[in-house]
Design a protein around this motif. Structure first.
Motif, mmCIF file in Angstrom:
data_model
loop_
_atom_site.group_PDB
_atom_site.id
_atom_site.type_symbol
_atom_site.label_atom_id
_atom_site.label_comp_id
_atom_site.label_asym_id
_atom_site.label_seq_id
_atom_site.Cartn_x
_atom_site.Cartn_y
_atom_site.Cartn_z
ATOM 1 N N ASP A 110 46.248 27.668 45.156
ATOM 2 C CA ASP A 110 45.323 28.155 45.584
ATOM 3 C C ASP A 110 45.341 29.686 45.192
ATOM 4 O O ASP A 110 44.478 30.461 45.312
ATOM 5 N N TYR A 111 46.605 29.923 44.998
ATOM 6 C CA TYR A 111 46.845 31.597 44.615
ATOM 7 C C TYR A 111 47.776 31.835 43.552
ATOM 8 O O TYR A 111 49.030 30.906 43.683
ATOM 9 N N VAL A 112 47.740 32.465 42.602
ATOM 10 C CA VAL A 112 48.445 32.728 41.511
ATOM 11 C C VAL A 112 49.092 34.139 41.752
ATOM 12 O O VAL A 112 47.951 35.231 41.578
ATOM 13 N N ALA A 113 50.129 34.538 41.696
ATOM 14 C CA ALA A 113 50.490 36.152 41.465
ATOM 15 C C ALA A 113 51.449 36.210 39.879
ATOM 16 O O ALA A 113 52.373 35.612 39.862
ATOM 17 N N MET A 114 50.670 36.901 38.788
ATOM 18 C CA MET A 114 51.286 36.952 37.760
ATOM 19 C C MET A 114 51.923 38.097 37.412
ATOM 20 O O MET A 114 51.214 39.161 37.742
ATOM 21 N N ARG A 118 39.046 30.573 38.819
ATOM 22 C CA ARG A 118 39.289 29.300 39.223
ATOM 23 C C ARG A 118 40.011 29.311 40.499
ATOM 24 O O ARG A 118 40.026 28.106 41.102
ATOM 25 N N CYS A 119 40.940 30.290 40.958
ATOM 26 C CA CYS A 119 41.703 30.201 42.197
ATOM 27 C C CYS A 119 41.700 31.885 42.482
ATOM 28 O O CYS A 119 41.674 32.746 41.554
ATOM 29 N N ASP A 120 42.262 32.076 43.659
ATOM 30 C CA ASP A 120 42.583 33.341 44.092
ATOM 31 C C ASP A 120 43.792 33.980 43.092
ATOM 32 O O ASP A 120 44.470 33.187 42.891
ATOM 33 N N TYR A 121 43.663 35.336 43.076
ATOM 34 C CA TYR A 121 44.800 35.640 41.964
ATOM 35 C C TYR A 121 45.226 37.216 42.074
ATOM 36 O O TYR A 121 44.438 38.060 42.690
ATOM 37 N N GLU A 122 46.418 37.404 41.716
ATOM 38 C CA GLU A 122 46.721 39.068 41.485
ATOM 39 C C GLU A 122 47.368 39.103 40.566
ATOM 40 O O GLU A 122 48.324 38.362 39.900
ATOM 41 N N PHE A 123 47.485 40.251 39.594
ATOM 42 C CA PHE A 123 48.428 40.777 38.712
ATOM 43 C C PHE A 123 49.305 41.562 39.419
ATOM 44 O O PHE A 123 48.873 42.504 40.358
#
Length: 230
Positions: free
Chosen positions: A116-120, A154-159
């Motif tokens: 659902d959420y990716v922090a890269m 395609r999902c919520d995310y942050e860098f």
């Protein structure tokens, strides 16, 4: 799958959610400022298998609403999709922390709607990327591919970038900004020293520097925010 750590409840690791954090071992980077280096150098033994983790989660239905998976680098593990799938089947949201160096795994997770959420992490400007990762050299194409995959939405995310006084300067944030231009959001998080950090002599930038870096990044990602600054 072997689980190397478990934080049973957190309000910080997955924004807006009451989550637990699952730590997986191993990483292909050797960042000198890493807070979880014991997961990378093999000095931390596993604490449980995934069966024990699912038993824990079963008891936390109604108390937790999400599972955050971090490391180390979770995308190194072939069993990651099944781990996330089981968590979702149990009704939990899923969040992934990643260094972005395994875009094929990231693509699989996105295509199968397992996260659902990716922090890269975006470690630094291209010229300093290898140094910041603790490597002699690095092929940045996997990182750039992962950036573009996330920007598809395609999902919520942050860098995010952990800012270290000895590794970052103003011009780096122009170059990082070009790498992630048009992203949904970007966080600059200030380095904090701990006993688990593998290298001595690293320090946090000043508040003034952090504000200046954020102002630079906002030219490329308007929603640029600071973490770890009062």
């Amino acid at each position: 799958m072997q689980i190397h750590g478990l934080q049973k409840m957190t309000l910080l690791d997955y924004p807006g959610h009451v989550a637990c954090t699952v730590f997986l071992g191993g990483c292909d980077f050797r960042c000198p400022f890493c807070h979880n280096y014991e997961l990378i150098d093999g000095s931390a033994d596993p604490i449980m298998g995934d069966g024990d983790l699912f038993a824990f989660l079963e008891k936390r239905r109604g108390l937790l609403d999400a599972v955050a998976v971090t490391g180390g680098e979770p995308c190194l593990h072939p069993g990651l999709p099944e781990l996330l799938r089981r968590c979702r089947e149990m009704g939990f949201g899923t969040k992934l922390d990643t260094n972005g160096y395994h875009p094929e795994m990231l693509r699989k997770l996105l295509e199968e709607n397992l996260v659902d959420y990716v922090a890269m992490d975006v470690k630094n400007s291209p010229e300093k990327y290898a140094l910041t990762c603790g490597l002699e050299k690095i092929d940045l194409s996997p990182v750039c591919t992962s950036i573009e995959l996330l920007k598809e939405g395609r999902c919520d995310y942050e860098f995010r970038t952990t800012v270290v006084n000895e590794l970052h300067e103003a011009e780096d944030f122009d170059k990082i900004g070009i790498m992630i231009a048009g992203a949904k959001r970007y966080f600059l998080q200030v380095f904090t020293d701990r006993e688990s950090v593998p290298f001595e002599g690293l320090s946090a930038p000043s508040r003034q520097d952090m504000l200046r870096y954020a102002e630079i990044a906002q030219k490329y990602v308007p929603d640029t925010q600071l973490r770890g600054i009062d």
